[in-house]
Design an enzyme around this catalytic site. Structure first.
Site, PDB file in Angstrom:
ATOM      1  CD  GLU A 124       8.390  -0.797   5.175  1.00  0.00           C
ATOM      2  OE1 GLU A 124       8.967   0.179   5.671  1.00  0.00           O
ATOM      3  OE2 GLU A 124       7.277  -0.701   4.630  1.00  0.00           O
ATOM      4  CD  GLU A 125       4.129  -0.008   3.571  1.00  0.00           C
ATOM      5  OE1 GLU A 125       4.028   0.729   4.564  1.00  0.00           O
ATOM      6  OE2 GLU A 125       4.655   0.357   2.508  1.00  0.00           O
TER       7      GLU A 125
ATOM      8  CG  HIS B  25       8.591  -2.759   1.656  1.00  0.00           C
ATOM      9  ND1 HIS B  25       7.269  -2.621   1.307  1.00  0.00           N
ATOM     10  CD2 HIS B  25       9.045  -1.493   1.834  1.00  0.00           C
ATOM     11  CE1 HIS B  25       6.952  -1.332   1.281  1.00  0.00           C
ATOM     12  NE2 HIS B  25       8.010  -0.622   1.599  1.00  0.00           N
TER      13      HIS B  25
ATOM     14  CG  HIS C 224       1.669   4.897   2.676  1.00  0.00           C
ATOM     15  ND1 HIS C 224       1.575   4.398   3.960  1.00  0.00           N
ATOM     16  CD2 HIS C 224       2.770   4.304   2.143  1.00  0.00           C
ATOM     17  CE1 HIS C 224       2.568   3.563   4.182  1.00  0.00           C
ATOM     18  NE2 HIS C 224       3.318   3.501   3.096  1.00  0.00           N
TER      19      HIS C 224
ATOM     20  CG  ASP D 253       5.904   2.470   0.124  1.00  0.00           C
ATOM     21  OD1 ASP D 253       6.829   1.675   0.284  1.00  0.00           O
ATOM     22  OD2 ASP D 253       5.269   2.984   1.074  1.00  0.00           O
TER      23      ASP D 253
ATOM     24  CG  ASP E  41      10.881   1.765   1.367  1.00  0.00           C
ATOM     25  OD1 ASP E  41       9.967   2.118   0.598  1.00  0.00           O
ATOM     26  OD2 ASP E  41      10.669   1.125   2.410  1.00  0.00           O
TER      27      ASP E  41
HETATM   28 CO    CO Z   1       5.160   2.359   2.851  1.00  0.00          CO
HETATM   29 ZN    ZN Z   2       8.052   1.486   1.746  1.00  0.00          ZN
END
Ligand code: CO
Ligand code: ZN
Length: 332
Positions: A194-195, A63, A304, A164, A218
């Site tokens: 994706e998030e 992503h 994150h 990420d 990922d």
């Molecule tokens: Co993420």
């Molecule tokens: Zn991710």
């Protein structure tokens, strides 16, 4: 590869606002792919055609979106209240900086808490863009900001926001670059959104491509920090296969294929069962009448937060493993 990772991580691209990062990726993959297209939700699809018939249709999804903030209210003094695009822990925000799509910078402040040991809730935080009053504020409800943090090269280890999943993006680009021949039709896909919990970008992509099997590429959290997550995965011990997470049970045939290929080629490799999080694999597995899926993950600390950390050995080994997987026939 480091220069590319720096550009990718420093480029704006919260969920649904991936135009800038897609342009960076497109410039990289255009000379390498046999076909390129962008779908209606903004995912970028680069196709590598097989050298002969009889291979599989394989979808690899990384992503390109990142977590972000979205403005929900502008108050009478020009302070901006927000909610999140994706999972953003409030404890990672105070004192941080953000940047909006139009380039407007801001800092994140919090209401004064009586007890310094307490953590702000999202509702107690705001963005301050240095406005003297509401007339200075061009930011509107619904405008989106990305976390702002420069890339940091620690040698073997790299730190950046949005590793990420820009590191997965970099791995796919490098795999496409190194893959000389494949018996398969391989779809290198850079997914949008994706998030957001629906993983709508990957869902649309899998429906459109109808692959024989699909892998998300990922990041995954490690357990190698003081009182860290309860997982055996550590930085520097190789890419990890997420065998199970709350959204996905990997197809055992894919797990065996990856495990055997890694052993045969002496590529370090980790197996993981994760009790939290999921990836694009969740949306892809239930597409049409079902797609066998798994997730190849780059171990990452502080997922994150604005300072995510990966190890370059894991990144290189992920590329090596994917090139080996895609270069030989597969029975599934
Ligand atoms: Co993420
Ligand atoms: Zn991710």
């Amino acid at each position: 590869m480091k220069a590319l990772i720096q550009t990718l991580t420093e480029t704006f691209g919260p969920s649904g606002h991936e135009d800038a990062v897609r342009a960076v990726i497109r410039a990289q993959v255009e000379p390498l792919a046999d076909e390129i297209r962008v779908d209606a939700l903004g995912s970028l699809i680069a196709v590598k055609r097989p050298v002969r018939d009889g291979g599989k249709k394989i979808l690899l999804a990384a992503h390109m979106d990142e977590i972000g903030l979205i403005i929900s209210h502008v108050d009478e003094k020009g302070f901006l209240r927000f909610t999140t695009l994706g999972g953003v822990p409030p404890r990672t925000l105070v004192g941080g900086r953000v940047r909006f799509l139009d380039g407007t910078p801001g800092v994140i402040g919090g209401e004064v808490l009586e007890n310094w040991d307490k953590v702000h809730t999202m509702e107690q935080l705001f963005i301050d863009i240095g406005a003297s009053g509401p007339k200075d504020v061009r930011v509107k409800i619904g405008d989106v900001a990305a976390l702002e943090r420069p890339f940091l090269d620690l040698g073997k280890r790299l730190v950046a926001k949005s590793l990420d999943d820009r590191i997965g993006v970099a791995v796919l680009i490098e795999t496409l670059r190194q893959l000389k021949m494949t018996p398969h039709e391989v779809y290198f896909v850079f997914t949008s959104r994706e998030e957001l919990s629906s993983e709508a970008g990957a869902a649309a992509v899998a429906f459109g491509i109808e692959p024989d099997l699909a892998l998300s590429v990922d990041v995954t959290s490690t357990g190698d920090t003081p009182k860290g997550h309860k997982t055996d995965v550590a930085l520097g011990k190789g890419p990890a296969i997420r065998i199970h997470d709350p959204g996905v049970l990997s197809d055992p045939r894919i797990v065996a294929w990856i495990d055997q290929t890694a052993r045969k080629n002496k590529i370090p490799f980790q197996r993981q069962v994760s009790t939290f999080g999921t990836t694009d694999a969740r949306a892809m597995q239930a597409s049409r009448s079902g797609v066998p899926v798994s997730c190849l993950a780059i171990p990452c600390r502080y997922v994150h937060t604005p300072s995510e950390m990966v190890d370059m050995d894991d990144v290189q080994n992920a590329v090596k493993l994917l090139v080996c997987l895609l270069s030989a026939p597969v029975e599934i």
